[in-house]
Design a protein around this motif. Structure first.
Motif, short mmCIF file in Angstrom:
data_model
loop_
_atom_site.label_atom_id
_atom_site.label_comp_id
_atom_site.label_asym_id
_atom_site.label_seq_id
_atom_site.Cartn_x
_atom_site.Cartn_y
_atom_site.Cartn_z
N LEU A 105 9.79 -15.72 3.82
CA LEU A 105 8.85 -14.60 3.78
C LEU A 105 9.49 -13.32 4.29
O LEU A 105 9.23 -12.23 3.76
CB LEU A 105 7.60 -14.95 4.58
CG LEU A 105 6.70 -16.03 3.98
CD1 LEU A 105 5.55 -16.36 4.91
CD2 LEU A 105 6.18 -15.62 2.61
N ALA A 106 10.32 -13.44 5.32
CA ALA A 106 11.03 -12.26 5.82
C ALA A 106 11.97 -11.70 4.75
O ALA A 106 12.12 -10.47 4.62
CB ALA A 106 11.82 -12.63 7.08
N GLU A 107 12.55 -12.57 3.95
CA GLU A 107 13.42 -12.13 2.85
C GLU A 107 12.62 -11.40 1.77
O GLU A 107 13.09 -10.38 1.23
CB GLU A 107 14.11 -13.36 2.24
CG GLU A 107 14.93 -13.08 0.99
CD GLU A 107 15.33 -14.35 0.27
OE1 GLU A 107 15.34 -14.36 -0.98
OE2 GLU A 107 15.63 -15.36 0.94
N PRO A 110 8.83 -6.43 2.45
CA PRO A 110 9.59 -5.17 2.46
C PRO A 110 10.08 -4.76 3.84
O PRO A 110 9.49 -5.13 4.87
CB PRO A 110 8.58 -4.17 1.92
CG PRO A 110 7.24 -4.73 2.28
CD PRO A 110 7.40 -6.22 2.17
N GLY A 111 11.15 -3.97 3.85
CA GLY A 111 11.62 -3.31 5.06
C GLY A 111 11.88 -4.24 6.22
O GLY A 111 12.50 -5.30 6.08
N SER A 112 11.38 -3.85 7.37
CA SER A 112 11.65 -4.58 8.62
C SER A 112 10.57 -5.59 8.97
O SER A 112 10.46 -6.01 10.12
CB SER A 112 11.79 -3.58 9.78
OG SER A 112 10.56 -2.90 9.99
N ASP A 284 3.11 -1.65 8.58
CA ASP A 284 3.58 -2.26 9.82
C ASP A 284 3.33 -3.76 9.85
O ASP A 284 4.06 -4.51 10.49
CB ASP A 284 2.88 -1.60 11.02
CG ASP A 284 3.17 -0.12 11.09
OD1 ASP A 284 4.32 0.24 11.38
OD2 ASP A 284 2.25 0.69 10.83
N ILE A 285 2.27 -4.17 9.15
CA ILE A 285 1.92 -5.59 9.04
C ILE A 285 1.42 -5.86 7.62
O ILE A 285 0.68 -5.05 7.06
CB ILE A 285 0.81 -5.98 10.05
CG1 ILE A 285 1.32 -5.90 11.49
CG2 ILE A 285 0.29 -7.40 9.77
CD1 ILE A 285 0.25 -6.16 12.55
N ILE A 286 1.84 -6.96 7.05
CA ILE A 286 1.26 -7.46 5.80
C ILE A 286 0.63 -8.81 6.10
O ILE A 286 1.26 -9.68 6.71
CB ILE A 286 2.31 -7.62 4.68
CG1 ILE A 286 2.75 -6.26 4.14
CG2 ILE A 286 1.75 -8.47 3.54
CD1 ILE A 286 3.80 -6.33 3.05
N ASN A 287 -0.61 -8.98 5.69
CA ASN A 287 -1.29 -10.26 5.80
C ASN A 287 -1.40 -10.89 4.42
O ASN A 287 -1.69 -10.21 3.44
CB ASN A 287 -2.70 -10.09 6.38
CG ASN A 287 -2.64 -9.64 7.83
OD1 ASN A 287 -1.76 -10.03 8.57
ND2 ASN A 287 -3.58 -8.80 8.23
N ILE A 303 2.61 -11.04 8.78
CA ILE A 303 4.03 -10.67 8.78
C ILE A 303 4.16 -9.29 9.42
O ILE A 303 3.66 -8.31 8.89
CB ILE A 303 4.59 -10.65 7.34
CG1 ILE A 303 4.20 -11.93 6.59
CG2 ILE A 303 6.11 -10.48 7.36
CD1 ILE A 303 4.52 -11.90 5.11
N MET A 304 4.81 -9.25 10.58
CA MET A 304 4.86 -8.01 11.35
C MET A 304 6.28 -7.44 11.41
O MET A 304 7.27 -8.13 11.17
CB MET A 304 4.34 -8.26 12.77
CG MET A 304 5.22 -9.11 13.64
SD MET A 304 4.44 -9.68 15.17
CE MET A 304 3.53 -11.11 14.56
#
Length: 457
Positions: A105-107, A110-112, A284-287, A303-304
């Motif tokens: 999921l981190a991959e 987007p972004g950081s 800043d966060i995606i849920n 995902i923060m």
């Protein structure tokens, strides 16, 4: 072991009298014929207990993105259960499936946005995001930053906090967390534009946002939460550039931006995540939830950003938040297999083409007298039914026009979701051009037949 389940329609519906169903008129469900028992599914189709084959026009509930009966996911879940049936990710424990899915999921995000907290529903994901941000601001010495900006027409879940973030219509007669959430204007140009151009309407929405922030005080506001496209609030697409300008305002006032992608992620709009790819923002966060496992297991992810995680993971504090089933091995395995299948079969990329065909097919229904607006994008469409298209006058709510059309469509082989005067379609992403054409034809026939019955009454 073979489970002793009810088999016939009568047996299922008699047993079902003990089940409390979600977002249902429980009194109406007491009536004969008010319930449908789904007993099997394959691909884009489901079968009811009477043997009727139906197009799953709602994708289970926004979520069976890769279609039903995918052996790859079922086998991954089975293999995981045979290896490690359950262990929690509490304290210092982890396991391979949760670790691998968080990295994946981190991959994809987007972004950081590289840190992942797992829950078991979109409601929990949205609830968790706010709780995490409250802790984040406490750690920064800003405990007053607690308020949440949401929007009229939003849907963010059904827990005590997430229902407060949801448009008030969904909690009529119910209690919810009070005082934390404040609502901005609904970004629905067709109904709310009041003679403005779309650009002027966008300016008015942004002015409303700035004004509300100034009134409440930015020092008191933790976050703004928004679905890229509103789902259960009526499939409302905001004016072009809305999210990018809203994010800029949030940055100006040091307010965190939560993108609720519970519905829009994992291919429904043609991409794994829509925030950046479609709407050009890095929140800043995606849920997310639903399409994360295509519904094969209950799982959500908050995902923060690295920056948020750095604050909450610093010395001198504990992460006092957790669910027993966070990162459940079988659910995580389902997520990994679901994503692998999507990547192998290029399902998001194909949905960019077939989804536009679905959108165009349904927008073709706007030539019908009682179809006021067909809106949405790709495999996420809302059809608004109106008594008078010129004045946008709605039908009497007691008529339940959406249910009338949905019932007619189901009798012809299509499940659609009625929402008052709106009909929602969110099918599997594996719809073929032939199934898309059939869906459009069933909807046209159903709407015309209901319209004819109203005129004859």
């Amino acid at each position: 072991m073979t489970l002793d389940l009810p088999r016939t329609t009568d047996e299922i519906l008699t047993t079902d009298l003990h089940l409390v169903q979600s977002f249902a008129d429980l009194n109406a469900l007491k009536q004969s014929g008010a319930r449908t028992a789904i007993v099997a599914a394959e691909g884009a189709m489901v079968r009811d207990s009477d043997g009727n084959e139906l197009i799953d026009g709602i994708g289970g509930l926004w979520c069976v993105n890769v279609g039903h009966g995918r052996r790859e996911i079922i086998e991954a879940i089975t293999e995981q259960l045979q290896t490690l049936d359950f262990y929690s990710t509490f304290y210092s424990f982890t396991h391979p499936a949760a670790a691998a899915l968080s990295a994946k999921l981190a991959e994809l995000a987007p972004g950081s946005l590289n840190k992942v907290y797992f829950g078991n529903s979109g409601s929990v994901a949205n609830d968790s995001a706010v709780r995490i941000l409250h802790h984040y601001y406490n750690r920064l010495g800003q405990p007053k930053k607690r308020l949440v900006l949401s929007r009229q027409g939003a849907y963010h879940g059904s827990t005590y906090l997430s229902i407060a973030m949801t448009t008030p219509e969904y909690s009529d007669g119910w209690s919810r967390a009070e005082g934390l959430v404040h609502y901005l204007r609904k970004p629905h140009y067709w109904h709310e534009g009041d003679g403005m151009t779309e650009a002027e309407f966008l300016d008015a929405l942004m002015e409303d946002m700035r004004s509300r922030i100034e009134t409440l005080g930015a020092e008191n506001i933790a976050c703004f939460v928004a679905e890229p496209i509103m789902g259960a609030g009526g499939v409302i697409v905001p004016p072009k550039g809305y999210h990018k300008r809203a994010l800029e305002i949030c940055r100006d006032y040091e307010i965190k931006y939560i993108s609720d992608e519970v519905v829009t992620a994992f291919g429904r709009l043609g991409h794994f995540f829509a925030s950046e790819a479609v709407f050009d923002i890095q929140p800043d966060i995606i849920n997310t939830a639903k399409g994360l496992t295509s519904g094969y297991q209950p799982l959500s992810a908050t995902i923060m950003s690295d920056e948020i995680h750095e604050v909450i993971s610093g010395p001198g504090g504990s992460f006092l938040h957790g669910m027993t089933y966070s990162g459940h091995p079988a659910a995580a395995a389902a997520g990994l297999a679901n994503i692998a299948l999507m990547e192998r079969d290029e399902i998001p990329q194909k949905a960019q083409v077939t989804g536009k065909l679905f959108e165009e097919t349904l927008k073709g229904l706007e030539d019908i007298e009682i179809v006021g607006e067909v809106r949405g994008s790709h495999f996420m469409i809302g059809i608004e039914l109106v008594k008078d298209k010129a004045t946008k006058t709605l039908f009497d709510p007691d008529l339940n026009i959406g249910m009338m059309v949905a019932q007619k469509a189901q009798s012809k082989g299509l499940i659609a979701r009625p929402l008052g005067h709106i009909l929602i379609l969110s099918p599997t992403l594996i719809m073929t051009p032939e199934l898309i054409a059939r869906t459009g034809a069933i909807l046209r026939e159903s709407i015309l037949e209901v319209m004819a019955s109203l005129k004859a009454a």
